[in-house]
Design a protein around this motif. Sequence first.
Motif, PDB file in Angstrom:
ATOM      1  N   GLU A  43      27.727  43.716  54.256  1.00 12.07           N
ATOM      2  CA  GLU A  43      28.377  43.142  55.047  1.00 12.07           C
ATOM      3  C   GLU A  43      28.721  41.159  54.286  1.00 12.07           C
ATOM      4  O   GLU A  43      29.994  41.272  53.969  1.00 12.07           O
ATOM      5  CB  GLU A  43      29.100  43.645  56.084  1.00 12.07           C
ATOM      6  N   ARG A  44      27.955  40.511  54.618  1.00 13.62           N
ATOM      7  CA  ARG A  44      27.563  39.318  54.545  1.00 13.62           C
ATOM      8  C   ARG A  44      27.443  38.799  52.707  1.00 13.62           C
ATOM      9  O   ARG A  44      28.620  38.350  52.154  1.00 13.62           O
ATOM     10  CB  ARG A  44      26.090  38.976  54.634  1.00 13.62           C
ATOM     11  N   ASN A  45      27.319  39.689  51.993  1.00 12.88           N
ATOM     12  CA  ASN A  45      27.416  40.092  50.670  1.00 12.88           C
ATOM     13  C   ASN A  45      28.903  40.579  49.948  1.00 12.88           C
ATOM     14  O   ASN A  45      29.002  39.155  49.590  1.00 12.88           O
ATOM     15  CB  ASN A  45      25.965  41.249  49.939  1.00 12.88           C
ATOM     16  N   GLN A  46      28.794  41.100  50.812  1.00 15.23           N
ATOM     17  CA  GLN A  46      30.351  41.576  49.455  1.00 15.23           C
ATOM     18  C   GLN A  46      31.812  40.857  50.277  1.00 15.23           C
ATOM     19  O   GLN A  46      32.088  40.215  49.235  1.00 15.23           O
ATOM     20  CB  GLN A  46      30.689  42.935  51.178  1.00 15.23           C
ATOM     21  N   VAL A  48      30.927  36.966  50.288  1.00 13.59           N
ATOM     22  CA  VAL A  48      30.376  36.556  49.298  1.00 13.59           C
ATOM     23  C   VAL A  48      31.231  36.418  47.918  1.00 13.59           C
ATOM     24  O   VAL A  48      31.957  35.846  47.625  1.00 13.59           O
ATOM     25  CB  VAL A  48      28.841  36.177  49.167  1.00 13.59           C
ATOM     26  N   VAL A  49      31.190  38.138  47.948  1.00 19.66           N
ATOM     27  CA  VAL A  49      31.651  38.445  46.606  1.00 19.66           C
ATOM     28  C   VAL A  49      33.098  38.021  46.402  1.00 19.66           C
ATOM     29  O   VAL A  49      33.568  38.136  45.321  1.00 19.66           O
ATOM     30  CB  VAL A  49      31.375  39.956  46.457  1.00 19.66           C
ATOM     31  N   LYS A  50      34.240  38.783  47.621  1.00 18.82           N
ATOM     32  CA  LYS A  50      35.000  37.964  47.801  1.00 18.82           C
ATOM     33  C   LYS A  50      34.919  37.274  47.661  1.00 18.82           C
ATOM     34  O   LYS A  50      36.329  36.617  47.387  1.00 18.82           O
ATOM     35  CB  LYS A  50      35.830  38.848  49.030  1.00 18.82           C
ATOM     36  N   ASP A  51      34.604  36.186  48.368  1.00 23.59           N
ATOM     37  CA  ASP A  51      35.517  34.744  47.610  1.00 23.59           C
ATOM     38  C   ASP A  51      35.143  33.994  46.946  1.00 23.59           C
ATOM     39  O   ASP A  51      35.566  33.390  45.983  1.00 23.59           O
ATOM     40  CB  ASP A  51      34.313  33.858  49.056  1.00 23.59           C
ATOM     41  N   LYS A  52      33.842  34.249  45.815  1.00 18.61           N
ATOM     42  CA  LYS A  52      33.859  34.581  44.777  1.00 18.61           C
ATOM     43  C   LYS A  52      35.020  34.308  43.657  1.00 18.61           C
ATOM     44  O   LYS A  52      35.431  33.772  43.321  1.00 18.61           O
ATOM     45  CB  LYS A  52      32.966  34.580  44.068  1.00 18.61           C
ATOM     46  N   ASN A  53      35.283  36.440  44.239  1.00 18.81           N
ATOM     47  CA  ASN A  53      36.607  36.247  43.044  1.00 18.81           C
ATOM     48  C   ASN A  53      37.678  35.754  43.515  1.00 18.81           C
ATOM     49  O   ASN A  53      38.965  35.751  42.330  1.00 18.81           O
ATOM     50  CB  ASN A  53      36.818  37.560  43.566  1.00 18.81           C
ATOM     51  N   GLU A  54      37.544  35.142  44.765  1.00 14.56           N
ATOM     52  CA  GLU A  54      39.236  34.283  44.700  1.00 14.56           C
ATOM     53  C   GLU A  54      39.001  33.266  43.741  1.00 14.56           C
ATOM     54  O   GLU A  54      40.433  32.461  43.773  1.00 14.56           O
ATOM     55  CB  GLU A  54      39.278  33.719  45.793  1.00 14.56           C
TER      56      GLU A  54
END
Length: 55
Positions: A43-46, A48-54
């Motif tokens: 969940e933490r990794n997901q 982080v990935v969402k934040d990078k995609n923004e």
Amino acid sequence: MSILIALFPLFLWLSIFGAIIYFIVRKVKRSRKALEERIEVLERNQAVVKDKNEF
């Protein structure tokens, strides 16, 4: 006295079954805790990935 001698095999089998159940429960608790930790990491990794995609 003979009653105790007659009941000894029963107590022996009950203690064996109790030990087996105890170890199964312990293993399940341990694996559940490990799974919860893995889910937390995923969940933490997901997040982080969402934040990078923004960006």
